[in-house]
Design a protein around this motif. Structure first.
Motif, PDB file in Angstrom:
ATOM      1  N   THR A 104       0.848  -1.190   0.000  1.00 45.14           N
ATOM      2  CA  THR A 104       0.000   0.000   0.000  1.00 45.14           C
ATOM      3  C   THR A 104       0.886   1.243   0.000  1.00 45.14           C
ATOM      4  OG1 THR A 104       0.009   0.098   2.404  1.00 45.14           O
ATOM      5  CG2 THR A 104      -1.751  -1.222   1.357  1.00 45.14           C
ATOM      6  N   PRO A 105       0.315   2.409  -0.268  1.00 41.15           N
ATOM      7  CA  PRO A 105       1.110   3.636  -0.170  1.00 41.15           C
ATOM      8  C   PRO A 105       1.757   3.788   1.216  1.00 41.15           C
ATOM      9  CG  PRO A 105      -0.905   4.106  -1.346  1.00 41.15           C
ATOM     10  CD  PRO A 105      -1.028   2.698  -0.834  1.00 41.15           C
ATOM     11  N   GLU A 106       1.012   3.448   2.266  1.00 44.63           N
ATOM     12  CA  GLU A 106       1.546   3.597   3.618  1.00 44.63           C
ATOM     13  C   GLU A 106       2.772   2.699   3.833  1.00 44.63           C
ATOM     14  OE1 GLU A 106      -2.461   4.807   3.137  1.00 44.63           O
ATOM     15  OE2 GLU A 106      -1.769   2.739   3.003  1.00 44.63           O
ATOM     16  N   LEU A 107       2.698   1.475   3.341  1.00 49.69           N
ATOM     17  CA  LEU A 107       3.829   0.558   3.481  1.00 49.69           C
ATOM     18  C   LEU A 107       5.024   1.057   2.668  1.00 49.69           C
ATOM     19  CD1 LEU A 107       4.672  -2.059   4.858  1.00 49.69           C
ATOM     20  CD2 LEU A 107       3.898  -3.282   2.836  1.00 49.69           C
ATOM     21  N   LEU A 108       4.768   1.524   1.447  1.00 46.17           N
ATOM     22  CA  LEU A 108       5.853   2.061   0.619  1.00 46.17           C
ATOM     23  C   LEU A 108       6.490   3.291   1.259  1.00 46.17           C
ATOM     24  CD1 LEU A 108       4.288   1.725  -2.945  1.00 46.17           C
ATOM     25  CD2 LEU A 108       6.185   0.393  -2.004  1.00 46.17           C
ATOM     26  N   LYS A 109       5.667   4.094   1.949  1.00 42.61           N
ATOM     27  CA  LYS A 109       6.182   5.312   2.579  1.00 42.61           C
ATOM     28  C   LYS A 109       7.230   4.988   3.646  1.00 42.61           C
ATOM     29  CE  LYS A 109       4.684   9.717   4.298  1.00 42.61           C
ATOM     30  NZ  LYS A 109       3.635  10.672   4.099  1.00 42.61           N
ATOM     31  N   GLY A 110       7.084   3.860   4.308  1.00 41.84           N
ATOM     32  CA  GLY A 110       8.075   3.454   5.287  1.00 41.84           C
ATOM     33  C   GLY A 110       9.239   2.684   4.684  1.00 41.84           C
TER      34      GLY A 110
END
Length: 189
Positions: A104-110
Motif C-alpha cells: 500500500t502507499p503507507e507501506l511504501l512510505k516506510g
C-alpha cells in the motif's frame, strides 16, 4: 542519361541513409516502457509524465522481498551516490511494486526512504500494475508458501534507465556494478 542515373543513385543513397538513421535513432530501440498512471507513497496520483525532465532509474519488486529487491535498490542508491551529492536532485529513483495487494502507499512510505530520501514508491490496482509490468516486460507471479507463511513474489530483477523524456535507454541486472550504472546515468545528466 548518365547524369539522370547519377541523380537516381544519389536519391537511393539518401533514402537508404535516411532509413538507416531512423532505424538507428528509434526503430531499433526495444519497445520497453510507456505511459502509466499509479499512486505514490503519499497516496497521490503519479504518472509517467511526472518523471520527465530527469533521467530515471526504475526497479520492479516488492517490499516483502527477502534479498534481491533490497540488494538491487541499494545498488541503485550506491550508483547515485557515486555521481556526487547533488545527483539525488537530478535523477528520479523509482520502485514499482509487483505486489499491490500488500504494498500500500503507507507501506511504501516506510520502505523506500531506506534506499534514499528521494526514492519514489509506486503502487496501484492489480490491473494498473499488470499494465505497467507488461509495458516494461516485467515477469512476476505470486508464489504460495509451502509452510503456511506469507506468500512471495517471483519476479524479474532488472533496473531500467530512462532518458529525460521517459524513453528507455538501457537496463542492468542485479549483478551490475554501481560504477556501470553511475556512468550510464552520468551521461544523461
Amino acid at each position: 542519361m548518365k547524369a539522370l542515373l547519377g541523380v537516381w543513385i544519389a536519391a537511393l543513397v539518401v533514402a537508404a541513409g535516411w532509413i538507416g538513421w531512423d532505424a538507428w535513432q528509434g526503430g531499433s530501440r526495444p519497445a520497453i516502457g510507456g505511459p502509466f498512471a499509479l499512486v505514490d507513497q503519499n497516496g497521490k496520483p503519479f504518472t509517467s509524465d511526472d518523471l520527465k525532465g530527469k533521467p530515471t532509474l526504475i526497479y520492479f519488486g516488492f517490499t516483502y522481498c527477502p534479498d534481491v529487491c533490497p540488494t538491487s535498490l541499494l545498488l541503485m542508491e550506491t550508483a547515485l551516490e557515486q555521481l556526487g551529492p547533488d545527483a539525488a536532485k537530478k535523477v528520479n529513483m523509482v520502485f514499482i511494486t509487483v505486489d499491490p495487494e500488500r504494498d500500500t502507499p503507507e507501506l511504501l512510505k516506510g520502505y523506500v526512504p531506506n534506499f534514499g530520501p528521494t526514492f519514489i514508491g509506486l503502487t496501484g490496482t492489480p490491473q494498473q500494475i499488470a499494465d505497467v509490468a507488461r509495458a516494461y516486460r516485467v515477469y512476476y507471479q505470486k508464489v504460495p508458501s509451502k509452510d503456511g507463511g506469507p506468500y512471495l513474489m517471483d519476479h524479474s530483477s532488472i533496473i531500467y534507465l530512462l532518458d529525460r523524456n521517459g524513453r528507455f535507454v538501457t537496463h542492468f541486472t542485479h549483478d551490475a556494478k554501481a560504477e556501470a550504472i553511475a556512468a550510464a546515468v552520468g551521461r544523461l545528466i
